[in-house]
Design an enzyme around this catalytic site. Structure first.
Site, PDB file in Angstrom:
ATOM      1  N   SER A 233       0.496  -1.072   0.428  1.00  0.00           N
ATOM      2  CA  SER A 233       0.151  -0.084   0.188  1.00  0.00           C
ATOM      3  C   SER A 233       1.062   1.262   0.091  1.00  0.00           C
ATOM      4  CB  SER A 233      -1.032   0.166   0.992  1.00  0.00           C
ATOM      5  OG  SER A 233      -1.601  -1.425   0.991  1.00  0.00           O
TER       6      SER A 233
HETATM    7  N1  SAM Z   1      -0.365  -4.183   3.941  1.00  0.00           N
HETATM    8  C1  SAM Z   1       0.201  -5.102   2.665  1.00  0.00           C
HETATM    9  C2  SAM Z   1       1.592  -4.641   2.513  1.00  0.00           C
HETATM   10  O1  SAM Z   1       1.968  -3.643   2.949  1.00  0.00           O
HETATM   11  O2  SAM Z   1       1.887  -5.354   1.662  1.00  0.00           O
HETATM   12  C3  SAM Z   1      -0.426  -4.685   1.195  1.00  0.00           C
HETATM   13  C4  SAM Z   1      -1.747  -6.238   1.517  1.00  0.00           C
HETATM   14  S1  SAM Z   1      -2.574  -6.262  -0.349  1.00  0.00           S
HETATM   15  C5  SAM Z   1      -3.162  -4.258  -0.164  1.00  0.00           C
HETATM   16  C6  SAM Z   1      -3.285  -6.685   0.136  1.00  0.00           C
HETATM   17  C7  SAM Z   1      -2.952  -9.025   0.549  1.00  0.00           C
HETATM   18  O3  SAM Z   1      -4.673  -9.141   0.552  1.00  0.00           O
HETATM   19  C8  SAM Z   1      -2.637  -9.795  -0.157  1.00  0.00           C
HETATM   20  O4  SAM Z   1      -2.197  -9.550  -0.052  1.00  0.00           O
HETATM   21  C9  SAM Z   1      -3.777 -10.437  -0.326  1.00  0.00           C
HETATM   22  O5  SAM Z   1      -3.241 -11.593  -1.225  1.00  0.00           O
HETATM   23  C10 SAM Z   1      -4.400 -10.634   0.796  1.00  0.00           C
HETATM   24  N2  SAM Z   1      -5.515 -11.173   1.310  1.00  0.00           N
HETATM   25  C11 SAM Z   1      -6.412 -11.041  -0.333  1.00  0.00           C
HETATM   26  N3  SAM Z   1      -7.789 -11.433   0.527  1.00  0.00           N
HETATM   27  C12 SAM Z   1      -6.814 -12.413   1.611  1.00  0.00           C
HETATM   28  C13 SAM Z   1      -7.867 -13.106   2.553  1.00  0.00           C
HETATM   29  N4  SAM Z   1      -9.218 -13.528   2.351  1.00  0.00           N
HETATM   30  N5  SAM Z   1      -7.270 -13.528   3.034  1.00  0.00           N
HETATM   31  C14 SAM Z   1      -6.023 -13.203   3.551  1.00  0.00           C
HETATM   32  N6  SAM Z   1      -5.643 -11.968   3.066  1.00  0.00           N
HETATM   33  C15 SAM Z   1      -5.693 -12.076   1.894  1.00  0.00           C
END
Ligand code: SAM
Length: 205
Positions: free
Chosen positions: A52
């Site tokens: 992000s």
């Molecule tokens: N906060 C993170 C960073 O600083 O890098 C960014 C996260 S990214 C925008 C969103 C993440 O949510 C992805 O890695 C994706 O695989 C994960 N995600 C999506 N659905 C999910 C779920 N049901 N359970 C766990 N992770 C999930």
């Protein structure tokens, strides 16, 4: 990055500002994008996912008003950058990611940086992580069209949950407080996140 993108835009919590100064964002970014680590935007981390934008990380973190003794649940570890920021401001962070290679990479970085107050789990974060609940704060870093019920259940009374709520292209960053008489909702700002998948996510699985 911190002066121009964080302080200048109104983040005031000194602890959050300090954490952003101290956590080396470039360690969480793929090597070929390292020179862009401190730019004012999200970056690709592979697998169709992103780290992000720094300001959004700061804003979501500030909204939780963390105390040093808090237990935090994070859904969507991604690169692990947000996790490391939360870990500086709380007692322990429990983080759930559904993509194995991302979680493995994040765990390596936590180890390299000597961060020991993070527990990780591979799985569907829309189910939360019941074993260590209740949590004083929950952060969801992927977009959902609803607040997954297990997360509300696992939030302590008086606790705060922040997540991007809305459609698949744009959402509203929303802060939910669990009060004795129900949930109080506050809209923070518009945002755009990758979708939250899973049982209670945007695309039901
Ligand atoms: N906060 C993170 C960073 O600083 O890098 C960014 C996260 S990214 C925008 C969103 C993440 O949510 C992805 O890695 C994706 O695989 C994960 N995600 C999506 N659905 C999910 C779920 N049901 N359970 C766990 N992770 C999930």
């Amino acid at each position: 990055m911190v002066e121009r993108q964080i302080v200048h835009r109104g983040i005031r919590d000194e602890r959050v500002i300090c954490a952003l100064r101290e956590v080396p964002r470039h360690k969480f970014v793929p090597q070929d994008l390292e020179s862009d680590s401190y730019e004012d935007c999200p970056l690709s981390i592979g697998q169709g996912q992103t780290i992000s934008q720094p300001y959004i990380v700061a804003l979501m973190t500030e909204s939780l008003r963390l105390n040093a003794e808090d237990k935090v649940l994070e859904i969507g570890t991604g690169s692990g950058y947000q996790t490391a920021i939360l870990a500086r401001l709380s007692a322990h962070v429990y983080t759930v990611e559904r993509i194995e290679v991302l979680l493995a990479r994040a765990k390596e970085i936590f180890k390299d940086l000597g961060i020991i107050n993070i527990s990780t789990k591979l799985g569907d974060g829309t189910l939360g992580w019941e074993e260590f609940s209740p949590y004083q704060a929950i952060i969801v870093t992927a977009a959902s069209d609803n607040v997954p019920p297990p997360l509300v259940k696992q939030l302590s009374e008086g606790g705060k949950l922040v997540l991007p709520l809305g459609g698949s292209f744009s959402q509203v960053l929303t802060l939910i407080e669990k009060k004795e008489d129900g949930l109080k909702e506050e809209q923070i700002c518009g945002c755009a996140f990758v979708p939250l998948l899973g049982k209670y996510g945007y695309h039901r699985e």
